[in-house]
Design a protein around this motif. Structure first.
Motif, PDB file in Angstrom:
ATOM      1  N   VAL A   1       0.875  -1.178   0.000  1.00  0.00           N
ATOM      2  CA  VAL A   1       0.000   0.000   0.000  1.00  0.00           C
ATOM      3  C   VAL A   1       0.910   1.225   0.000  1.00  0.00           C
ATOM      4  N   LEU A   2       1.338   1.642  -1.189  1.00  0.00           N
ATOM      5  CA  LEU A   2       2.403   2.629  -1.304  1.00  0.00           C
ATOM      6  C   LEU A   2       1.905   4.070  -1.287  1.00  0.00           C
ATOM      7  N   ASP A   3       0.729   4.323  -1.845  1.00  0.00           N
ATOM      8  CA  ASP A   3       0.269   5.708  -1.984  1.00  0.00           C
ATOM      9  C   ASP A   3       0.084   6.410  -0.645  1.00  0.00           C
ATOM     10  N   SER A   4      -0.214   5.649   0.401  1.00  0.00           N
ATOM     11  CA  SER A   4      -0.477   6.269   1.705  1.00  0.00           C
ATOM     12  C   SER A   4       0.799   6.596   2.477  1.00  0.00           C
ATOM     13  N   ILE A   5       1.911   6.007   2.073  1.00  0.00           N
ATOM     14  CA  ILE A   5       3.142   6.163   2.855  1.00  0.00           C
ATOM     15  C   ILE A   5       3.625   7.615   2.898  1.00  0.00           C
ATOM     16  N   PRO A   6       3.737   8.327   1.749  1.00  0.00           N
ATOM     17  CA  PRO A   6       4.208   9.723   1.833  1.00  0.00           C
ATOM     18  C   PRO A   6       3.319  10.607   2.699  1.00  0.00           C
ATOM     19  N   LEU A   7       2.010  10.309   2.753  1.00  0.00           N
ATOM     20  CA  LEU A   7       1.092  11.154   3.512  1.00  0.00           C
ATOM     21  C   LEU A   7       1.395  11.124   5.006  1.00  0.00           C
ATOM     22  N   ILE A   8       1.883   9.992   5.504  1.00  0.00           N
ATOM     23  CA  ILE A   8       2.133   9.895   6.945  1.00  0.00           C
ATOM     24  C   ILE A   8       3.608  10.107   7.302  1.00  0.00           C
ATOM     25  N   ILE A   9       4.510   9.955   6.334  1.00  0.00           N
ATOM     26  CA  ILE A   9       5.945  10.073   6.633  1.00  0.00           C
ATOM     27  C   ILE A   9       6.471  11.485   6.371  1.00  0.00           C
ATOM     28  N   GLU A  10       6.061  12.105   5.270  1.00  0.00           N
ATOM     29  CA  GLU A  10       6.627  13.407   4.899  1.00  0.00           C
ATOM     30  C   GLU A  10       6.431  14.490   5.963  1.00  0.00           C
ATOM     31  N   PRO A  11       5.262  14.589   6.626  1.00  0.00           N
ATOM     32  CA  PRO A  11       5.117  15.637   7.658  1.00  0.00           C
ATOM     33  C   PRO A  11       6.042  15.438   8.861  1.00  0.00           C
ATOM     34  N   CYS A  12       6.565  14.222   9.036  1.00  0.00           N
ATOM     35  CA  CYS A  12       7.384  13.927  10.218  1.00  0.00           C
ATOM     36  C   CYS A  12       8.883  13.927   9.934  1.00  0.00           C
ATOM     37  N   ILE A  13       9.276  14.192   8.695  1.00  0.00           N
ATOM     38  CA  ILE A  13      10.660  13.938   8.304  1.00  0.00           C
ATOM     39  C   ILE A  13      11.665  14.732   9.141  1.00  0.00           C
ATOM     40  N   GLY A  14      11.281  15.911   9.613  1.00  0.00           N
ATOM     41  CA  GLY A  14      12.202  16.719  10.414  1.00  0.00           C
ATOM     42  C   GLY A  14      12.110  16.473  11.902  1.00  0.00           C
ATOM     43  N   LYS A  15      11.277  15.523  12.323  1.00  0.00           N
ATOM     44  CA  LYS A  15      11.046  15.300  13.755  1.00  0.00           C
ATOM     45  C   LYS A  15      11.692  14.022  14.279  1.00  0.00           C
ATOM     46  N   TYR A  16      12.342  13.263  13.387  1.00  0.00           N
ATOM     47  CA  TYR A  16      12.977  12.018  13.809  1.00  0.00           C
ATOM     48  C   TYR A  16      14.387  12.276  14.341  1.00  0.00           C
ATOM     49  N   ASP A  17      14.875  11.318  15.119  1.00  0.00           N
ATOM     50  CA  ASP A  17      16.298  11.338  15.435  1.00  0.00           C
ATOM     51  C   ASP A  17      17.071  10.877  14.202  1.00  0.00           C
ATOM     52  N   GLN A  18      18.391  10.842  14.295  1.00  0.00           N
ATOM     53  CA  GLN A  18      19.203  10.588  13.102  1.00  0.00           C
ATOM     54  C   GLN A  18      18.891   9.235  12.463  1.00  0.00           C
ATOM     55  N   ALA A  19      18.862   8.175  13.270  1.00  0.00           N
ATOM     56  CA  ALA A  19      18.672   6.835  12.712  1.00  0.00           C
ATOM     57  C   ALA A  19      17.297   6.695  12.064  1.00  0.00           C
ATOM     58  N   ARG A  20      16.252   7.176  12.752  1.00  0.00           N
ATOM     59  CA  ARG A  20      14.897   7.045  12.203  1.00  0.00           C
ATOM     60  C   ARG A  20      14.704   7.955  10.992  1.00  0.00           C
ATOM     61  N   ARG A  21      15.387   9.090  10.991  1.00  0.00           N
ATOM     62  CA  ARG A  21      15.262   9.974   9.831  1.00  0.00           C
ATOM     63  C   ARG A  21      15.860   9.314   8.588  1.00  0.00           C
ATOM     64  N   ILE A  22      16.974   8.619   8.755  1.00  0.00           N
ATOM     65  CA  ILE A  22      17.563   7.886   7.632  1.00  0.00           C
ATOM     66  C   ILE A  22      16.607   6.791   7.168  1.00  0.00           C
ATOM     67  N   ASP A  23      16.004   6.068   8.119  1.00  0.00           N
ATOM     68  CA  ASP A  23      15.035   5.027   7.753  1.00  0.00           C
ATOM     69  C   ASP A  23      13.851   5.630   6.998  1.00  0.00           C
ATOM     70  N   ALA A  24      13.408   6.811   7.429  1.00  0.00           N
ATOM     71  CA  ALA A  24      12.276   7.461   6.762  1.00  0.00           C
ATOM     72  C   ALA A  24      12.651   7.870   5.338  1.00  0.00           C
ATOM     73  N   TYR A  25      13.853   8.414   5.166  1.00  0.00           N
ATOM     74  CA  TYR A  25      14.307   8.781   3.821  1.00  0.00           C
ATOM     75  C   TYR A  25      14.352   7.542   2.917  1.00  0.00           C
ATOM     76  N   LYS A  26      14.923   6.464   3.419  1.00  0.00           N
ATOM     77  CA  LYS A  26      15.020   5.245   2.614  1.00  0.00           C
ATOM     78  C   LYS A  26      13.633   4.740   2.223  1.00  0.00           C
ATOM     79  N   LEU A  27      12.705   4.806   3.169  1.00  0.00           N
ATOM     80  CA  LEU A  27      11.347   4.342   2.889  1.00  0.00           C
ATOM     81  C   LEU A  27      10.683   5.202   1.815  1.00  0.00           C
TER      82      LEU A  27
END
Length: 352
Positions: free
Chosen positions: A47-73
């Motif tokens: 279910v790919l279309d929904s992923i940017p909707l929930i990840i993009e607003p949070c991209i600046g709120k993660y710690d370093q490791a999770r932010r890298i995981d979010a970028y990769k996703l």
């Protein structure tokens, strides 16, 4: 009293405001962490279309490791959605955030190929270099130049010194690059001379030099701790050379034959001021975030005679008071080096 109460109220309000903002930030971070887990689950089931909707607003709120995981996703999601321009945007953002990110475990060849389409090696590095050295003279006696050499026995001995200075690196390739040091160096060595069983002379020399040392480093493997080899040259300028000289007689029964000592005898003019050396070494480099720490062992050899031959007999004090004359010699240094390099990156799409 009113002023005190007003100040106390302002302090209390500031503490309360800080606590509330921290609590809100922690709550938002916790929500974003849950959304990252949710996005990973959505990716697994396609279910790919929904992923940017929930990840993009949070991209600046993660710690370093999770932010890298979010970028990769996000990058993987946009690749599979055939939206390569958006995947490129997040690839560049990820590399700017962490240019040393590891991508081998992603498991997508399209992701790896996109990553390889970017310049990810450092542009240059700047740091500090520390050196602890042991200098060993190597005699190359030429009896035609020094007719006194046949009349005495010379034994060289080693001494310790140090060097410190800035270090610069340039990276034309990822595993082979240039390493340049500009060093302030001290070194110490000496000679014991025995003259026809008549007198013994102890000559200890202390040198101060500046040295420019370019070399090439060849790294092996992609691990955090990498072995490497290096080869290069050194161009030194002798700032000052002084000696401590002690003369003692072999037969000490004669009261008139007392030992004499002199310190800080200037011998700079007896030495080659400009010195060329070759060097080779090996070591290990440990990669840290945007930096490297090096530990190495290095052998450095002077490539020419250390003395000025036609000035050998020009120092009257050494000759007549201490019976000392220079022999031709080379100088070999064993260096133990430690340095830290801060690396600088500018990730960029190759060909742009």
């Amino acid at each position: 009293m009113k002023l005190f109460n007003h100040t106390l109220f302002r302090i209390f309000a500031a503490i309360l405001l800080f606590w509330l903002s921290s609590a809100i930030s922690l709550a938002q971070t916790a929500d974003c962490n849950e959304q990252l887990k949710q996005g990973e689950e959505l990716f697994k089931i396609g279910v790919l279309d929904s992923i940017p909707l929930i990840i993009e607003p949070c991209i600046g709120k993660y710690d370093q490791a999770r932010r890298i995981d979010a970028y990769k996703l996000l990058i993987l999601t946009y690749i599979y959605l055939n939206r390569y321009s958006l995947a490129d945007i997040y690839m560049e953002q990820m590399l700017r955030f962490d240019p040393e990110v590891l991508v081998e475990n992603v498991g997508s060849q399209e992701f790896i190929q996109m990553y390889k389409s970017y310049r990810t090696k450092p542009l240059f590095g700047i740091g500090i270099h520390l050196n602890f050295n042991v200098a060993q003279p190597i005699l190359t006696i030429n009896s035609e130049d020094n007719f006194l050499a046949a009349n005495h026995t010379t034994t060289p001995f080693i001494g310790a010194g140090f060097a410190v200075g800035p270090s610069f690196q340039f990276y034309p390739f990822r595993k082979a690059y240039f390493d340049v040091h500009a060093l302030f160096q001290t070194q110490r060595f000496g000679f014991n001379q025995s003259l026809l069983n008549f007198a013994d002379v102890n000559f200890t020399e202390n040198q101060i030099l500046t040295r420019l040392q370019p070399s090439v480093i060849f790294e092996f493997t992609n691990r955090n701790l990498k072995p490497y080899l290096k080869a290069g040259a050194g161009l030194s300028y002798l700032i000052r050379s002084t000696a401590t000289v002690e003369r003692t007689y072999s037969n000490t029964s004669d009261f008139n034959q007392r030992s004499i000592t002199a310190t800080d005898v200037i011998v700079s003019n007896l030495r080659q001021r400009v010195q060329l050396s070759l060097l080779a070494g090996f070591g290990g480099v440990y990669s840290i975030r945007r930096g490297k720490i090096y530990f190495e062992l290095e052998l450095q050899n002077l490539m020419h005679n250390a003395i000025v031959s036609d000035r050998r007999f020009s120092h009257d004090n050494l000759i007549y008071n201490y019976f000392y004359t220079d022999n031709n010699f080379l100088l070999s240094n064993i260096n133990v080096n430690i340095r830290y390099i801060r690396t600088f990156y500018k990730p960029k799409k190759i060909g742009k």
